[in-house]
Design an enzyme around this catalytic site. Structure first.
Site, PDB file in Angstrom:
ATOM      1  N   CYS A  70      -4.350  -7.861  -0.863  1.00 16.93           N
ATOM      2  CA  CYS A  70      -4.433  -6.977   0.311  1.00 16.93           C
ATOM      3  C   CYS A  70      -5.856  -6.690   0.764  1.00 16.93           C
ATOM      4  O   CYS A  70      -6.069  -6.270   1.903  1.00 16.93           O
ATOM      5  CB  CYS A  70      -3.739  -5.657   0.033  1.00 16.93           C
ATOM      6  SG  CYS A  70      -2.029  -5.852  -0.423  1.00 16.93           S
TER       7      CYS A  70
ATOM      8  N   ASN B 229       3.385  -2.675   5.135  1.00 18.00           N
ATOM      9  CA  ASN B 229       2.195  -3.204   4.459  1.00 18.00           C
ATOM     10  C   ASN B 229       2.087  -4.697   4.752  1.00 18.00           C
ATOM     11  O   ASN B 229       2.884  -5.490   4.258  1.00 18.00           O
ATOM     12  CB  ASN B 229       2.338  -2.946   2.948  1.00 18.00           C
ATOM     13  CG  ASN B 229       1.177  -3.513   2.148  1.00 18.00           C
ATOM     14  OD1 ASN B 229       0.274  -4.154   2.690  1.00 18.00           O
ATOM     15  ND2 ASN B 229       1.204  -3.284   0.843  1.00 18.00           N
TER      16      ASN B 229
ATOM     17  N   HIS C  23      -6.225   0.629   4.206  1.00 15.17           N
ATOM     18  CA  HIS C  23      -5.083  -0.228   3.896  1.00 15.17           C
ATOM     19  C   HIS C  23      -3.827   0.636   3.943  1.00 15.17           C
ATOM     20  O   HIS C  23      -3.860   1.807   3.544  1.00 15.17           O
ATOM     21  CB  HIS C  23      -5.263  -0.844   2.507  1.00 15.17           C
ATOM     22  CG  HIS C  23      -4.120  -1.723   2.112  1.00 15.17           C
ATOM     23  ND1 HIS C  23      -3.630  -2.698   2.944  1.00 15.17           N
ATOM     24  CD2 HIS C  23      -3.349  -1.769   0.992  1.00 15.17           C
ATOM     25  CE1 HIS C  23      -2.614  -3.305   2.358  1.00 15.17           C
ATOM     26  NE2 HIS C  23      -2.422  -2.758   1.178  1.00 15.17           N
TER      27      HIS C  23
HETATM   28  N1  ACO Z   1      15.841   2.430  -1.475  1.00 12.69           N
HETATM   29  C1  ACO Z   1      16.483   3.393  -2.159  1.00 12.69           C
HETATM   30  N2  ACO Z   1      16.139   3.761  -3.395  1.00 12.69           N
HETATM   31  C2  ACO Z   1      15.118   3.114  -3.975  1.00 12.69           C
HETATM   32  C3  ACO Z   1      14.419   2.082  -3.320  1.00 12.69           C
HETATM   33  C4  ACO Z   1      14.818   1.748  -2.019  1.00 12.69           C
HETATM   34  N3  ACO Z   1      14.208   0.791  -1.299  1.00 12.69           N
HETATM   35  N4  ACO Z   1      13.443   1.631  -4.154  1.00 12.69           N
HETATM   36  C5  ACO Z   1      13.530   2.352  -5.283  1.00 12.69           C
HETATM   37  N5  ACO Z   1      14.544   3.241  -5.170  1.00 12.69           N
HETATM   38  C6  ACO Z   1      14.983   4.211  -6.149  1.00 12.69           C
HETATM   39  C7  ACO Z   1      14.565   3.873  -7.540  1.00 12.69           C
HETATM   40  O1  ACO Z   1      15.492   2.981  -8.119  1.00 12.69           O
HETATM   41  C8  ACO Z   1      14.577   5.236  -8.212  1.00 12.69           C
HETATM   42  O2  ACO Z   1      15.897   5.558  -8.548  1.00 12.69           O
HETATM   43  P1  ACO Z   1      16.238   6.336  -9.925  1.00 12.69           P
HETATM   44  O3  ACO Z   1      15.501   7.645  -9.817  1.00 12.69           O
HETATM   45  O4  ACO Z   1      17.711   6.463  -9.884  1.00 12.69           O
HETATM   46  O5  ACO Z   1      15.718   5.460 -11.007  1.00 12.69           O
HETATM   47  C9  ACO Z   1      14.158   6.189  -7.099  1.00 12.69           C
HETATM   48  O6  ACO Z   1      14.349   5.468  -5.869  1.00 12.69           O
HETATM   49  C10 ACO Z   1      12.747   6.677  -7.217  1.00 12.69           C
HETATM   50  O7  ACO Z   1      11.862   5.581  -7.324  1.00 12.69           O
HETATM   51  P2  ACO Z   1      10.340   5.825  -7.552  1.00 12.69           P
HETATM   52  O8  ACO Z   1       9.736   4.561  -8.021  1.00 12.69           O
HETATM   53  O9  ACO Z   1      10.145   7.044  -8.371  1.00 12.69           O
HETATM   54  O10 ACO Z   1       9.841   6.184  -6.081  1.00 12.69           O
HETATM   55  P3  ACO Z   1       8.386   6.520  -5.650  1.00 12.69           P
HETATM   56  O11 ACO Z   1       8.368   7.852  -5.030  1.00 12.69           O
HETATM   57  O12 ACO Z   1       7.362   6.227  -6.715  1.00 12.69           O
HETATM   58  O13 ACO Z   1       8.132   5.465  -4.479  1.00 12.69           O
HETATM   59  C11 ACO Z   1       7.128   3.353  -4.024  1.00 12.69           C
HETATM   60  C12 ACO Z   1       8.218   4.073  -4.769  1.00 12.69           C
HETATM   61  C13 ACO Z   1       7.350   3.549  -2.536  1.00 12.69           C
HETATM   62  C14 ACO Z   1       7.218   1.874  -4.346  1.00 12.69           C
HETATM   63  C15 ACO Z   1       5.747   3.924  -4.408  1.00 12.69           C
HETATM   64  O14 ACO Z   1       5.644   3.991  -5.798  1.00 12.69           O
HETATM   65  C16 ACO Z   1       4.619   3.089  -3.873  1.00 12.69           C
HETATM   66  O15 ACO Z   1       4.364   3.078  -2.692  1.00 12.69           O
HETATM   67  N6  ACO Z   1       3.870   2.424  -4.729  1.00 12.69           N
HETATM   68  C17 ACO Z   1       2.777   1.583  -4.309  1.00 12.69           C
HETATM   69  C18 ACO Z   1       3.253   0.468  -3.462  1.00 12.69           C
HETATM   70  C19 ACO Z   1       2.187  -0.529  -3.282  1.00 12.69           C
HETATM   71  O16 ACO Z   1       1.148  -0.328  -3.705  1.00 12.69           O
HETATM   72  N7  ACO Z   1       2.432  -1.628  -2.628  1.00 12.69           N
HETATM   73  C20 ACO Z   1       1.408  -2.598  -2.392  1.00 12.69           C
HETATM   74  C21 ACO Z   1       0.860  -3.202  -3.620  1.00 12.69           C
HETATM   75  S1  ACO Z   1      -0.651  -4.041  -3.450  1.00 12.69           S
HETATM   76  C22 ACO Z   1      -0.644  -4.779  -2.041  1.00 12.69           C
HETATM   77  O17 ACO Z   1      -0.836  -4.115  -1.066  1.00 12.69           O
HETATM   78  C23 ACO Z   1      -0.318  -6.274  -2.031  1.00 12.69           C
END
Ligand code: ACO
Length: 375
Positions: free
Chosen positions: A111, A279, A249
């Protein structure tokens, strides 16, 4: 002293929109979850190659700068989604835009690829190796997305933008940057099935699946971008209140809010595209920068902070001084070829092809052939 001013900008966004409602037709997800956790409402799916997007964006940026392609010294293609590894994609863009005298580099830091490319071009201009460059941030993620994994499938989109940088005696362009890599957490984001390490692993090249530890990435992204932002501001002798605009980003609205708040900058100084584009990896910052100029958010002489992170986990923050000009010198008539299918139909095709390929190879998840320490 020579600086590297940003004199041209242009984007090439694929028109097909994939909404949160579209995603919930084949994934166990919904608009409420995606919007509240990420700030995303929709993203784009490209019907053309990454190179085609790059060529159109490069032509638009060159017209904006009033620079003839024949006078370009360097094309840098910042991306982790090259059309091919050999030959590189920058060489394809070089010939298609008619920059026949230019050197051509592909640069992949995921990224952060656009910003690392901007650093590379700026350093070469400052040291007199080149006089100008076309710097591209492009990503075509849809073909290698793990569309049946809701943890990642909702987060990404395709897109592209480019800038032209040119030698200047005025104090413009990148004033300073902080680059780094949190490699101890590199395993938190891995796309299996891309690269030579998978040769003879039983996985058909392109049959990709993602290792993704969202919460861990989130934590390190916030810390890394905040630290890099503080470091670059200190290095340049700039206080947070002197920053006119933040073009970060855009992996998650909550990550942006955390970084900007910790950096002591109000959210109304932030250029946001995450709601409309998700993203787009390397394309995110240049697309947001281009739209910031197009919508009048970049004023002449503005100080712009650009923090980013990507797989690796690479991190960086750049401080840019914009020049006097905020309008294009000319417009290019370059256009992407017309789209014929909906985003949802294109995703349906990709999912079907991946299922076929996996069935043919009989393979499941494979480990890459890498030294133990890198797994
Ligand atoms: N829809 C519905 N539910 C979902 C989804 C979805 N798409 N994805 C995950 N869940 C569920 C999970 O299974 C979990 O359920 P559980 O509690 O029953 O186990 C629940 O939602 C909570 O998941 P978390 O992982 O706790 O959610 P969080 O608030 O951390 O958000 C997210 C997740 C959006 C992925 C966040 O952690 C994030 O943005 N991380 C960074 C993402 C990132 O950096 N991306 C780019 C990487 S580098 C680059 O840019 C190439």
């Amino acid at each position: 002293m020579t600086y590297a001013a940003i004199t041209g900008w242009g984007k090439a966004m694929p028109p097909a929109v994939l909404s949160n409602a579209d995603l919930s037709t084949f994934l166990d997800t919904n608009d409420e979850w995606i919007t509240s956790r990420t700030g995303m409402k929709e993203r784009r799916v490209s019907h053309v190659s990454a190179s085609e997007m790059a060529i159109v964006a490069a032509k638009r940026a060159l017209a904006c700068a009033g620079l003839d392609a024949k006078d370009v010294d360097l094309v840098i293609y910042g991306s982790c989604s090259s059309d091919e590894i050999v030959p590189n994609s920058a060489s394809g863009v070089q010939t298609a835009i008619g920059a026949t005298s230019a050197a051509a580099i592909d640069l992949n830091t995921a990224c952060t690829s656009f910003l690392y490319s901007l650093s590379t071009a700026t350093a070469m201009i400052k040291t007199g190796v080149i006089r100008n460059a076309v710097v591209i941030g492009v990503e075509l993620i849809s073909p290698f997305m793990d569309w049946d994994n809701r943890n990642v499938a909702v987060l990404f989109g395709d897109g592209c933008a480019a800038v032209v940088v040119q030698a200047s005696e005025k104090e413009e362009g990148v004033l300073g940057e902080q680059l780094g890599c949190l490699a101890h957490v590199r395993h938190t984001l891995r796309v299996r099935g891309m690269g030579c390490a998978y040769t003879n692993s039983g996985v058909v090249s392109g049959d990709t699946s993602w290792d993704f530890d969202g919460q861990e990435i989130f934590r390190h992204a916030v810390q890394g971008m905040t630290r890099a932002s503080a470091d670059v501001l200190k290095k340049c002798g700039v206080t947070p209140d002197q920053v006119d605009l933040v073009v970060p980003h855009q992996a998650n609205l909550r990550i942006i809010e955390a970084v900007v708040t910790r950096s002591g900058i109000p959210m109304d100084k932030v250029m946001l595209t995450v709601e409309r584009y998700g993203n787009m990896s390397a394309a995110t910052v240049p697309v947001a920068l281009t739209e910031a100029v197009e919508t009048g958010r970049v004023k002449p002489g503005a100080l712009i902070l650009m923090p980013a992170f990507g797989a690796g986990l690479t991190v960086c923050a750049h401080l840019v001084r914009w020049g006097e000009r905020v309008t294009p010198l000319a417009q290019s008539d370059a256009e992407l070829s017309p789209v014929k299918r909906s985003a949802l139909d294109m995703i349906g095709d990709i999912r079907a092809r991946k299922t076929d390929a996996a069935a043919r190879s009989g393979a499941g998840l494979a480990n890459p052939r890498l030294p133990e320490a890198l797994l």
